[in-house]
Design an enzyme around this catalytic site. Structure first.
Site, PDB file in Angstrom:
ATOM      1  CE  LYS A  49      -2.218  -0.538  -4.820  1.00 43.28           C
ATOM      2  NZ  LYS A  49      -3.177  -0.861  -3.725  1.00 43.28           N
ATOM      3  CE1 TYR A  55      -6.962  -2.585  -7.366  1.00 44.43           C
ATOM      4  CE2 TYR A  55      -6.646  -0.515  -8.526  1.00 44.43           C
ATOM      5  CZ  TYR A  55      -6.192  -1.482  -7.652  1.00 44.43           C
ATOM      6  OH  TYR A  55      -4.948  -1.354  -7.060  1.00 44.43           O
ATOM      7  CG  PHE A  61     -12.898   0.147  -1.020  1.00 47.77           C
ATOM      8  CD1 PHE A  61     -12.049  -0.124  -2.092  1.00 47.77           C
ATOM      9  CD2 PHE A  61     -13.474  -0.921  -0.349  1.00 47.77           C
ATOM     10  CE1 PHE A  61     -11.801  -1.427  -2.505  1.00 47.77           C
ATOM     11  CE2 PHE A  61     -13.231  -2.237  -0.758  1.00 47.77           C
ATOM     12  CZ  PHE A  61     -12.388  -2.483  -1.841  1.00 47.77           C
ATOM     13  NE  ARG A  83      -2.033 -11.307  -2.756  1.00 46.15           N
ATOM     14  CZ  ARG A  83      -2.970 -10.374  -2.796  1.00 46.15           C
ATOM     15  NH1 ARG A  83      -2.912  -9.404  -3.702  1.00 46.15           N
ATOM     16  NH2 ARG A  83      -3.965 -10.376  -1.930  1.00 46.15           N
ATOM     17  CB  THR A 127      -5.270  -6.055   1.696  1.00 43.28           C
ATOM     18  OG1 THR A 127      -5.211  -7.165   0.804  1.00 43.28           O
ATOM     19  CG2 THR A 127      -5.954  -4.886   1.024  1.00 43.28           C
ATOM     20  NE  ARG A 164      -0.258  -3.759  -0.148  1.00 43.86           N
ATOM     21  CZ  ARG A 164      -1.175  -4.544  -0.716  1.00 43.86           C
ATOM     22  NH1 ARG A 164      -1.572  -5.658  -0.111  1.00 43.86           N
ATOM     23  NH2 ARG A 164      -1.680  -4.229  -1.888  1.00 43.86           N
ATOM     24  CG  ASN A 184      -2.413  -0.852  -0.188  1.00 47.17           C
ATOM     25  OD1 ASN A 184      -2.377  -0.232  -1.250  1.00 47.17           O
ATOM     26  ND2 ASN A 184      -3.183  -1.909  -0.009  1.00 47.17           N
ATOM     27  CG  HIS A 242      -1.867  -4.520  -7.702  1.00 49.13           C
ATOM     28  ND1 HIS A 242      -3.070  -4.970  -7.188  1.00 49.13           N
ATOM     29  CD2 HIS A 242      -1.613  -5.306  -8.789  1.00 49.13           C
ATOM     30  CE1 HIS A 242      -3.517  -5.968  -7.942  1.00 49.13           C
ATOM     31  NE2 HIS A 242      -2.655  -6.188  -8.916  1.00 49.13           N
ATOM     32  CD  GLU A 259      -4.213  -7.975 -11.529  1.00 50.60           C
ATOM     33  OE1 GLU A 259      -3.019  -7.994 -11.172  1.00 50.60           O
ATOM     34  OE2 GLU A 259      -5.166  -8.094 -10.730  1.00 50.60           O
TER      35      GLU A 259
HETATM   36  P1  IDP Z   1      -4.873  -6.335  -2.623  1.00 55.18           P
HETATM   37  O1  IDP Z   1      -4.379  -5.036  -3.205  1.00 55.18           O
HETATM   38  O2  IDP Z   1      -4.058  -6.745  -1.417  1.00 55.18           O
HETATM   39  O3  IDP Z   1      -5.020  -7.423  -3.643  1.00 55.18           O
HETATM   40  P2  IDP Z   1      -7.777  -5.992  -2.666  1.00 55.18           P
HETATM   41  O4  IDP Z   1      -8.738  -6.519  -1.645  1.00 55.18           O
HETATM   42  O5  IDP Z   1      -7.814  -6.576  -4.037  1.00 55.18           O
HETATM   43  O6  IDP Z   1      -6.327  -6.065  -2.026  1.00 55.18           O
HETATM   44  O7  IDP Z   1      -8.045  -4.421  -2.762  1.00 55.18           O
HETATM   45  C1  IDP Z   1      -7.461  -3.669  -3.782  1.00 55.18           C
HETATM   46  C2  IDP Z   1      -7.024  -2.356  -3.223  1.00 55.18           C
HETATM   47  O8  IDP Z   1      -8.167  -1.607  -2.868  1.00 55.18           O
HETATM   48  C3  IDP Z   1      -6.186  -2.433  -1.935  1.00 55.18           C
HETATM   49  O9  IDP Z   1      -4.827  -2.676  -2.163  1.00 55.18           O
HETATM   50  C4  IDP Z   1      -6.418  -1.063  -1.351  1.00 55.18           C
HETATM   51  O10 IDP Z   1      -5.596  -0.069  -1.983  1.00 55.18           O
HETATM   52  C5  IDP Z   1      -7.875  -0.807  -1.730  1.00 55.18           C
HETATM   53  N1  IDP Z   1      -8.793  -1.210  -0.655  1.00 55.18           N
HETATM   54  C6  IDP Z   1      -9.183  -2.448  -0.339  1.00 55.18           C
HETATM   55  N2  IDP Z   1     -10.018  -2.441   0.711  1.00 55.18           N
HETATM   56  C7  IDP Z   1     -10.162  -1.136   1.064  1.00 55.18           C
HETATM   57  C8  IDP Z   1     -10.912  -0.470   2.081  1.00 55.18           C
HETATM   58  O11 IDP Z   1     -11.613  -1.079   2.893  1.00 55.18           O
HETATM   59  N3  IDP Z   1     -10.779   0.879   2.113  1.00 55.18           N
HETATM   60  C9  IDP Z   1     -10.014   1.582   1.236  1.00 55.18           C
HETATM   61  N4  IDP Z   1      -9.296   0.980   0.270  1.00 55.18           N
HETATM   62  C10 IDP Z   1      -9.369  -0.357   0.183  1.00 55.18           C
END
Ligand code: IDP
Length: 153
Positions: A13, A53, A61, A89, A95, A106, A116, A119, A130
């Site tokens: 990212k 997304y 968010f 993963r 996450t 992470r 974070n 992805h 994707e």
């Molecule tokens: P992942 O990236 O581990 O698959 P997802 O739940 O698919 O997690 O969320 C996608 C991305 O959205 C996360 O990696 C993070 O950057 C962002 N994200 C997810 N939940 C939150 C939140 O509660 N606040 C801010 N950003 C979030």
């Protein structure tokens, strides 16, 4: 399908690019034994990020997520190998960095969920979708891995 041909989509990212973590991320996947089959740096369009997304559209968010990932260049990759989706993963970590184990990307390099670093696709179906958003078929390269006999029995 040959399990060793499984593919996943990994993206460094914008924070990871800014923090010079591209090499570190690639190193972890290479060290594990996975095979890099596509790689490019790009500044993603809003439409690409809305596709990528889509499952988060409408969540509180979501606007900040689009602004974050659209804020600068990312490095998009496709990695190949046995169980690469699930294992990636684990390499990426949970996450929320507060819950990511040390030793994961992470866990080692992030503090906040909104920064974070990386992805990784969460299922085989997501990975296929994707990869299709981010790469043309021609950009994903078939090549013979000479290390295969030392990585797989
Ligand atoms: P992942 O990236 O581990 O698959 P997802 O739940 O698919 O997690 O969320 C996608 C991305 O959205 C996360 O990696 C993070 O950057 C962002 N994200 C997810 N939940 C939150 C939140 O509660 N606040 C801010 N950003 C979030």
């Amino acid at each position: 399908m040959d399990i060793r041909r499984q593919r996943t989509f990994i993206m460094v990212k914008p924070d990871g690019v800014q923090r010079r973590l591209v090499g570190e991320v690639i190193k972890r996947f290479e060290d594990k034994g996975f095979k890099l089959v596509a790689l490019k740096q790009l500044h993603a369009s809003e439409q690409l990020l809305r596709n990528h997304y889509a499952e988060h559209d409408g969540k509180p968010f979501f606007p900040k997520l689009l602004a974050y990932i659209g804020s600068g260049p990312v490095v998009a990759m496709v990695w190949e190998g046995a169980n690469v989706v699930d294992v990636s993963r684990k390499l990426v970590g949970a996450t929320r960095p507060s819950e990511s184990a040390p030793g994961t990307i992470r866990g080692d390099f992030a503090i906040e969920v909104g920064r974070n670093v990386v992805h990784g696709s969460d299922s085989i179906e997501s990975a296929q979708r994707e990869i299709g958003f981010w790469f043309t078929p021609e950009e994903v390269i078939e090549w013979n891995d000479h290390s295969n006999v030392w990585i797989y029995e």
